[in-house]
Design a protein around this motif. Sequence first.
Motif, PDB file in Angstrom:
ATOM      1  N   GLY A  55      -4.813   7.978   5.130  1.00  0.00           N
ATOM      2  CA  GLY A  55      -3.770   8.697   4.409  1.00  0.00           C
ATOM      3  C   GLY A  55      -2.417   8.722   5.088  1.00  0.00           C
ATOM      4  N   VAL A  56      -2.145   7.735   5.942  1.00  0.00           N
ATOM      5  CA  VAL A  56      -0.850   7.657   6.623  1.00  0.00           C
ATOM      6  C   VAL A  56       0.215   7.224   5.622  1.00  0.00           C
ATOM      7  CG1 VAL A  56       0.440   6.474   8.452  1.00  0.00           C
ATOM      8  CG2 VAL A  56      -1.955   7.112   8.815  1.00  0.00           C
ATOM      9  N   PRO A  57       1.412   7.841   5.633  1.00  0.00           N
ATOM     10  CA  PRO A  57       2.490   7.405   4.735  1.00  0.00           C
ATOM     11  C   PRO A  57       2.799   5.926   4.927  1.00  0.00           C
ATOM     12  CG  PRO A  57       3.045   9.497   5.752  1.00  0.00           C
ATOM     13  CD  PRO A  57       1.797   9.018   6.432  1.00  0.00           C
ATOM     14  N   PRO A  58       3.081   5.181   3.847  1.00  0.00           N
ATOM     15  CA  PRO A  58       3.296   3.736   3.952  1.00  0.00           C
ATOM     16  C   PRO A  58       4.357   3.331   4.969  1.00  0.00           C
ATOM     17  CG  PRO A  58       3.036   4.353   1.666  1.00  0.00           C
ATOM     18  CD  PRO A  58       3.076   5.635   2.443  1.00  0.00           C
ATOM     19  N   ALA A  59       5.502   4.028   5.012  1.00  0.00           N
ATOM     20  CA  ALA A  59       6.566   3.657   5.949  1.00  0.00           C
ATOM     21  C   ALA A  59       6.110   3.832   7.388  1.00  0.00           C
ATOM     22  CB  ALA A  59       7.820   4.484   5.684  1.00  0.00           C
ATOM     23  N   THR A  77      11.570   2.998   3.644  1.00  0.00           N
ATOM     24  CA  THR A  77      11.963   4.274   4.236  1.00  0.00           C
ATOM     25  C   THR A  77      12.914   5.052   3.338  1.00  0.00           C
ATOM     26  OG1 THR A  77      13.741   3.144   5.449  1.00  0.00           O
ATOM     27  CG2 THR A  77      11.664   3.491   6.610  1.00  0.00           C
ATOM     28  N   SER A  78      13.420   4.434   2.277  1.00  0.00           N
ATOM     29  CA  SER A  78      14.372   5.097   1.393  1.00  0.00           C
ATOM     30  C   SER A  78      13.701   5.751   0.194  1.00  0.00           C
ATOM     31  CB  SER A  78      15.425   4.090   0.893  1.00  0.00           C
ATOM     32  OG  SER A  78      16.117   3.502   1.964  1.00  0.00           O
ATOM     33  N   LEU A  79      12.409   5.467  -0.015  1.00  0.00           N
ATOM     34  CA  LEU A  79      11.702   5.980  -1.181  1.00  0.00           C
ATOM     35  C   LEU A  79      10.663   7.013  -0.774  1.00  0.00           C
ATOM     36  CD1 LEU A  79      11.131   2.633  -3.120  1.00  0.00           C
ATOM     37  CD2 LEU A  79      12.933   4.326  -3.492  1.00  0.00           C
ATOM     38  N   VAL A 113       5.734   5.391  -3.449  1.00  0.00           N
ATOM     39  CA  VAL A 113       5.567   4.045  -2.914  1.00  0.00           C
ATOM     40  C   VAL A 113       4.096   3.671  -2.770  1.00  0.00           C
ATOM     41  CG1 VAL A 113       5.988   2.566  -0.910  1.00  0.00           C
ATOM     42  CG2 VAL A 113       7.775   4.105  -1.730  1.00  0.00           C
ATOM     43  N   LYS A 114       3.252   4.642  -2.371  1.00  0.00           N
ATOM     44  CA  LYS A 114       1.860   4.336  -2.011  1.00  0.00           C
ATOM     45  C   LYS A 114       1.108   3.550  -3.076  1.00  0.00           C
ATOM     46  CE  LYS A 114      -0.534   7.280   0.388  1.00  0.00           C
ATOM     47  NZ  LYS A 114      -1.378   8.428   0.840  1.00  0.00           N
ATOM     48  N   PRO A 115       1.125   3.919  -4.380  1.00  0.00           N
ATOM     49  CA  PRO A 115       0.382   3.119  -5.365  1.00  0.00           C
ATOM     50  C   PRO A 115       0.841   1.668  -5.440  1.00  0.00           C
ATOM     51  CG  PRO A 115       1.009   5.239  -6.291  1.00  0.00           C
ATOM     52  CD  PRO A 115       1.740   5.110  -4.993  1.00  0.00           C
ATOM     53  N   PHE A 116       2.145   1.443  -5.304  1.00  0.00           N
ATOM     54  CA  PHE A 116       2.652   0.072  -5.349  1.00  0.00           C
ATOM     55  C   PHE A 116       2.187  -0.727  -4.135  1.00  0.00           C
ATOM     56  CE2 PHE A 116       5.630   2.492  -7.981  1.00  0.00           C
ATOM     57  CZ  PHE A 116       5.689   1.697  -9.113  1.00  0.00           C
ATOM     58  N   VAL A 117       2.212  -0.076  -2.954  1.00  0.00           N
ATOM     59  CA  VAL A 117       1.755  -0.746  -1.736  1.00  0.00           C
ATOM     60  C   VAL A 117       0.272  -1.089  -1.837  1.00  0.00           C
ATOM     61  CG1 VAL A 117       1.394  -0.487   0.741  1.00  0.00           C
ATOM     62  CG2 VAL A 117       3.519   0.328  -0.293  1.00  0.00           C
ATOM     63  N   LEU A 118      -0.526  -0.137  -2.306  1.00  0.00           N
ATOM     64  CA  LEU A 118      -1.961  -0.389  -2.424  1.00  0.00           C
ATOM     65  C   LEU A 118      -2.254  -1.443  -3.496  1.00  0.00           C
ATOM     66  CD1 LEU A 118      -3.254   3.280  -2.135  1.00  0.00           C
ATOM     67  CD2 LEU A 118      -3.531   1.453  -0.456  1.00  0.00           C
ATOM     68  N   GLY A 119      -1.483  -1.431  -4.595  1.00  0.00           N
ATOM     69  CA  GLY A 119      -1.642  -2.474  -5.605  1.00  0.00           C
ATOM     70  C   GLY A 119      -1.330  -3.842  -5.045  1.00  0.00           C
ATOM     71  N   TYR A 120      -0.280  -3.916  -4.238  1.00  0.00           N
ATOM     72  CA  TYR A 120       0.073  -5.173  -3.572  1.00  0.00           C
ATOM     73  C   TYR A 120      -1.061  -5.637  -2.668  1.00  0.00           C
ATOM     74  CZ  TYR A 120       2.029  -7.744   0.407  1.00  0.00           C
ATOM     75  OH  TYR A 120       2.229  -8.629   1.435  1.00  0.00           O
ATOM     76  N   LEU A 121      -1.682  -4.701  -1.927  1.00  0.00           N
ATOM     77  CA  LEU A 121      -2.763  -5.066  -1.024  1.00  0.00           C
ATOM     78  C   LEU A 121      -4.005  -5.519  -1.789  1.00  0.00           C
ATOM     79  CD1 LEU A 121      -2.380  -2.218   1.613  1.00  0.00           C
ATOM     80  CD2 LEU A 121      -1.866  -4.636   1.922  1.00  0.00           C
ATOM     81  N   TYR A 123      -7.056   4.174  -6.476  1.00  0.00           N
ATOM     82  CA  TYR A 123      -7.682   5.119  -7.414  1.00  0.00           C
ATOM     83  C   TYR A 123      -7.379   6.554  -7.001  1.00  0.00           C
ATOM     84  CZ  TYR A 123     -11.300   7.838  -9.758  1.00  0.00           C
ATOM     85  OH  TYR A 123     -11.958   8.795 -10.491  1.00  0.00           O
ATOM     86  N   ARG A 124      -7.488   6.846  -5.711  1.00  0.00           N
ATOM     87  CA  ARG A 124      -7.210   8.202  -5.214  1.00  0.00           C
ATOM     88  C   ARG A 124      -5.740   8.568  -5.421  1.00  0.00           C
ATOM     89  NH1 ARG A 124      -9.213   9.238   0.713  1.00  0.00           N
ATOM     90  NH2 ARG A 124      -8.286  11.250   0.157  1.00  0.00           N
ATOM     91  N   ALA A 125      -4.851   7.584  -5.178  1.00  0.00           N
ATOM     92  CA  ALA A 125      -3.422   7.860  -5.316  1.00  0.00           C
ATOM     93  C   ALA A 125      -3.023   8.131  -6.764  1.00  0.00           C
ATOM     94  CB  ALA A 125      -2.622   6.685  -4.759  1.00  0.00           C
ATOM     95  N   LEU A 126      -3.718   7.469  -7.711  1.00  0.00           N
ATOM     96  CA  LEU A 126      -3.339   7.592  -9.117  1.00  0.00           C
ATOM     97  C   LEU A 126      -4.062   8.719  -9.841  1.00  0.00           C
ATOM     98  CD1 LEU A 126      -3.208   3.824 -10.182  1.00  0.00           C
ATOM     99  CD2 LEU A 126      -1.283   5.351  -9.705  1.00  0.00           C
ATOM    100  N   PHE A 127      -5.315   8.985  -9.456  1.00  0.00           N
ATOM    101  CA  PHE A 127      -6.130   9.900 -10.241  1.00  0.00           C
ATOM    102  C   PHE A 127      -6.639  11.115  -9.474  1.00  0.00           C
ATOM    103  CE2 PHE A 127      -6.798   5.577 -11.961  1.00  0.00           C
ATOM    104  CZ  PHE A 127      -6.225   5.769 -13.205  1.00  0.00           C
ATOM    105  N   ALA A 128      -6.484  11.152  -8.153  1.00  0.00           N
ATOM    106  CA  ALA A 128      -7.002  12.285  -7.383  1.00  0.00           C
ATOM    107  C   ALA A 128      -6.141  13.524  -7.614  1.00  0.00           C
ATOM    108  CB  ALA A 128      -7.036  11.940  -5.892  1.00  0.00           C
TER     109      ALA A 128
END
Length: 256
Positions: free
Chosen positions: A46-50, A101-103, A108-116, A251-256
């Motif tokens: 659960g670390v912030p993406p930046a 770092t600007s968002l 940002v997290k769902p987009f980063v996880l989708g990319y991964l 899934y956790r980021a979008l629906f939790a």
Amino acid sequence: MPELATFDIAAILPFILIGFAAQLVDGALGMAFGVICNTLLVAVLGVPPATASARIHIVEIFTTGASGLSHLFHRNIDWPLFLRLLVPGVIGGVLGAYLLTSLDADIVKPFVLGYLVLIGVWLLVRGILYPPKFKRPTVIAPLGLVGGFLDAAGGGGWGPIVTSNLLVQGGEPRKVVGTVNSVEFFLALSVSAAFIWHLGFEDIVGPTLGLIIGGVIAAPAGAMMAKRFSPKLMLVVVGVVLIATSAFGLYRALFA
């Protein structure tokens, strides 16, 4: 710094284990250290993406520095290719760090996880179809720009994106791996500086030390695995792990 006075090995043990596991795979495949670290840090811990990307790139200063010196010693660097990747790669990395770092982290997290997840699918497909059919390289600078940007914004991806695309375009494997790994040192250096400028140093020093310790310990074992395990099998395994962990985090980021 106050953090150093209350240093606790138990607090950074999860990061040591993450660094160890990621470097073990990276040493065997020549890629995926950043992607695996970022997946575990963001999706599992659960670390912030930046913050996750900042930690990873500081660690990669050490791992890619050692790798680059080794490739230099063995004359595995194609210097014209190195120069054509260096500038766009650094520019893309700094832009990716600035964007991340600007968002807001929750946005940002769902987009980063989708990319991964997509990176995991890509690695899985590449493993199933391994080895790819090579063609002559034609796209270099745009690839460096995109690879650097996604590497910083996603916390990993320079190796999987740039190395594999150059190989698919027809690059000599030994030169491609050596050159891309060497450029990655300068990418990690510039991206780390950009993150520290925006985030500060205190928030990343302890966990970063854990990743460095784990990565350094695993480096010899990863090199040994590279000689014993099929790259096809490893790519498939990495793809499955990335898809599973990133999809769970998404899934956790979008629906939790």
